[in-house]
Design a protein around this motif. Structure first.
Motif, PDB file in Angstrom:
ATOM      1  N   THR A  88     -60.247  22.047   9.881  1.00 33.73           N
ATOM      2  CA  THR A  88     -61.448  21.249   9.671  1.00 33.73           C
ATOM      3  C   THR A  88     -61.932  20.659  10.990  1.00 33.73           C
ATOM      4  N   ALA A  92     -63.323  12.215  12.716  1.00 35.87           N
ATOM      5  CA  ALA A  92     -62.301  11.654  11.832  1.00 35.87           C
ATOM      6  C   ALA A  92     -62.454  10.147  11.620  1.00 35.87           C
ATOM      7  N   VAL A  96     -67.556   9.613   5.585  1.00 31.98           N
ATOM      8  CA  VAL A  96     -68.028  10.901   5.085  1.00 31.98           C
ATOM      9  C   VAL A  96     -69.541  10.997   5.240  1.00 31.98           C
ATOM     10  N   ALA A 145     -63.452   9.704   7.148  1.00 35.53           N
ATOM     11  CA  ALA A 145     -63.225  11.136   6.936  1.00 35.53           C
ATOM     12  C   ALA A 145     -61.776  11.537   7.202  1.00 35.53           C
ATOM     13  N   GLY A 146     -61.158  10.933   8.206  1.00 31.83           N
ATOM     14  CA  GLY A 146     -59.797  11.298   8.557  1.00 31.83           C
ATOM     15  C   GLY A 146     -58.768  10.954   7.506  1.00 31.83           C
ATOM     16  N   TYR A 150     -56.685  16.942   2.012  1.00 30.58           N
ATOM     17  CA  TYR A 150     -57.019  18.200   2.695  1.00 30.58           C
ATOM     18  C   TYR A 150     -58.152  18.933   1.984  1.00 30.58           C
ATOM     19  N   GLN A 153     -61.364  17.292   2.770  1.00 32.02           N
ATOM     20  CA  GLN A 153     -61.767  17.584   4.146  1.00 32.02           C
ATOM     21  C   GLN A 153     -62.451  18.940   4.226  1.00 32.02           C
ATOM     22  N   ASP A 157     -66.204  19.810   5.384  1.00 30.27           N
ATOM     23  CA  ASP A 157     -66.500  20.851   6.367  1.00 30.27           C
ATOM     24  C   ASP A 157     -67.631  21.744   5.867  1.00 30.27           C
TER      25      ASP A 157
END
Length: 256
Positions: A88, A92, A96, A145-146, A150, A153, A157
């Motif tokens: 991704t 981070a 979002v 976002a970080g 997963y 994420q 992306d």
């Protein structure tokens, strides 16, 4: 009809090693097209060439009829092609929404003038909100976002590619690292969020490939050995011998 992506007699050499050998590939507008093949077949190299991250040794790449063979990645992006990577790639430490907002503002920058900046920002924010809903992250709008899972994420992306205004998307192993349930949700997200856009993806999960792609091209040792519908590729004896083997039987059973 002019192809969305046309790859013509593409070669790539690294020193004396020939990675791609006269590759021809046509992706039709609004098509979901999968590129499959064993490790080392040249799939990532081909993606790099289409996205402008590398230059071919010979051949030509077209995006809706325009020659993009020697363009830089940013110039190709401005023409409407966006790429996601196996890992991704986002800010981070931003939320979002702010990540999507950045991508949307980049999409609007060619139309912005200093006296129009406020209007352009509002348009970009509105577009970012739409993408937020499309990729299923509205409830995580203000999450950093970080800290996302997963799977979320990867959804972000995809959202960045959509927010950039791209009409053509390159997705590099979009379900890599996901469990079966996450992969199934990702497939439905890709199917709905990319509706009306052209999609070329590299994917090793055959359930994902046969369940999502309209057509499939098989790359083996730097050459496209077959292109066709999922049923045609599954039944192709050359493809089965070169790559699918028992995988094709498993995919047939899953589809039955």
């Amino acid at each position: 009809m002019i192809p969305a992506i046309a790859v013509r007699r593409l070669d790539k050499r690294f020193g004396a090693t020939r990675i791609l050998r006269g590759v021809d590939l046509m992706v039709e507008p609004h098509e979901r097209h999968a590129l499959i093949g064993p490790n080392g077949a040249g799939k990532s190299t081909l993606f790099n060439l289409i996205a402008g991250a590398a230059r071919p040794s010979a051949g030509r790449i077209e995006l809706y009829g325009a020659d993009i063979t020697r363009l830089a990645p940013a110039a190709i992006c401005r023409r409407g092609l966006a790429r996601s990577f196996q890992t991704t790639s986002f800010f981070a430490k931003l939320s979002v929404f702010d990540n999507l907002r950045c991508a949307a503002q980049i999409a609007n920058r060619d139309r912005m003038r200093w006296w129009q900046r406020y209007t352009a920002t509002r348009e970009g924010d509105g577009h970012a909100e739409q993408v937020l809903e499309a990729v299923g992250l509205a409830e995580r709008r203000d999450v950093i976002a970080g800290t996302l899972s997963y799977a979320d994420q990867r959804a972000l992306d995809l959202g960045l590619a959509l927010a950039s205004g791209a009409h053509t998307l390159l997705l590099d192993e979009p379900t890599a690292g996901m469990n079966r349930a996450e992969a199934a949700r990702a497939v439905e997200l890709i199917r709905t969020a990319t509706a009306g856009r052209t999609l070329l993806m590299v994917e090793h999960d055959m359930d994902v490939v046969f369940g999502l792609a309209d057509r499939i091209s098989v790359l083996v040792q730097g050459e496209v050995i077959a292109t066709g519908t999922p049923d045609a590729i599954r039944a192709d004896p050359v493809v089965r011998a070169a790559y699918l083997g028992d995988i094709g039987d498993a995919a047939q059973g899953a589809a039955g």
